[in-house]
Design a protein around this motif. Structure first.
Motif, short mmCIF file in Angstrom:
data_model
loop_
_atom_site.label_atom_id
_atom_site.label_comp_id
_atom_site.label_asym_id
_atom_site.label_seq_id
_atom_site.Cartn_x
_atom_site.Cartn_y
_atom_site.Cartn_z
N PHE A 15 -0.38 6.23 0.16
CA PHE A 15 0.45 6.04 1.36
C PHE A 15 -0.71 6.06 2.41
O PHE A 15 -0.95 7.36 1.59
N GLY A 16 -1.01 6.04 3.47
CA GLY A 16 -1.58 5.87 4.01
C GLY A 16 -1.00 5.81 5.98
O GLY A 16 -0.12 5.32 6.06
N HIS A 17 -2.08 6.57 6.53
CA HIS A 17 -1.21 6.69 8.36
C HIS A 17 -2.81 6.36 8.09
O HIS A 17 -4.02 6.92 8.26
N SER A 18 -2.86 5.36 9.68
CA SER A 18 -3.49 5.76 10.91
C SER A 18 -4.74 4.62 10.05
O SER A 18 -4.12 3.75 9.45
N TYR A 19 -5.73 4.89 9.65
CA TYR A 19 -6.91 3.92 9.01
C TYR A 19 -6.71 4.09 8.00
O TYR A 19 -6.81 2.91 6.94
N PHE A 35 -1.31 0.53 -7.64
CA PHE A 35 -0.03 0.87 -7.25
C PHE A 35 1.37 0.02 -7.60
O PHE A 35 1.23 -0.74 -7.66
N ALA A 36 2.22 0.82 -7.66
CA ALA A 36 3.78 0.43 -7.53
C ALA A 36 4.38 0.03 -6.71
O ALA A 36 5.11 -0.63 -6.46
N SER A 37 3.78 0.98 -5.79
CA SER A 37 4.48 0.84 -3.75
C SER A 37 3.27 1.44 -3.25
O SER A 37 2.46 2.05 -3.92
N VAL A 38 3.77 0.78 -2.36
CA VAL A 38 2.63 0.70 -1.30
C VAL A 38 3.63 1.33 0.31
O VAL A 38 4.04 0.21 0.24
N GLY A 39 3.02 2.30 1.04
CA GLY A 39 3.29 2.58 2.51
C GLY A 39 2.54 2.65 3.40
O GLY A 39 1.22 3.16 2.76
N ALA A 40 2.80 2.28 4.74
CA ALA A 40 1.51 2.47 5.27
C ALA A 40 2.08 2.58 7.33
O ALA A 40 3.17 1.90 7.05
N GLY A 41 1.50 3.31 7.77
CA GLY A 41 1.63 4.04 8.99
C GLY A 41 0.50 3.57 9.81
O GLY A 41 -0.02 3.95 9.65
N SER A 42 0.96 2.80 10.66
CA SER A 42 -0.70 2.71 11.56
C SER A 42 -0.77 1.92 12.66
O SER A 42 -0.20 0.70 12.93
N PRO A 43 -0.75 2.22 13.53
CA PRO A 43 -0.80 1.69 15.34
C PRO A 43 -1.66 0.33 15.34
O PRO A 43 -1.99 -0.29 15.97
#
Length: 59
Positions: A15-19, A35-43
């Motif tokens: 999981f990552g946020h921004s860059y 990775f079995a799953s990926v989460g992302a939050g990025s403007p």
């Protein structure tokens, strides 16, 4: 790391946020299998010049 932290041998997620979110999406699109799953939050994904949706559609 797995031996010190008692991590599993499979099922890892990213999981990552921004860059970090852009990196997580990049890792997902590259289909590395790490990775079995990926989460992302990025403007940056929502900006007019973002290439993420173009890359997703090209898959």
């Amino acid at each position: 790391m797995r031996s010190k932290l008692r991590g599993s041998e499979s099922g890892h997620g990213l999981f990552g946020h921004s860059y970090g979110g852009l990196f997580a999406l990049y890792a997902w699109l590259r289909e590395t299998g790490l990775f079995a799953s990926v989460g992302a939050g990025s403007p940056g994904v929502a900006s007019a010049d973002s290439q993420i949706f173009t890359l997703v559609e090209a898959r």
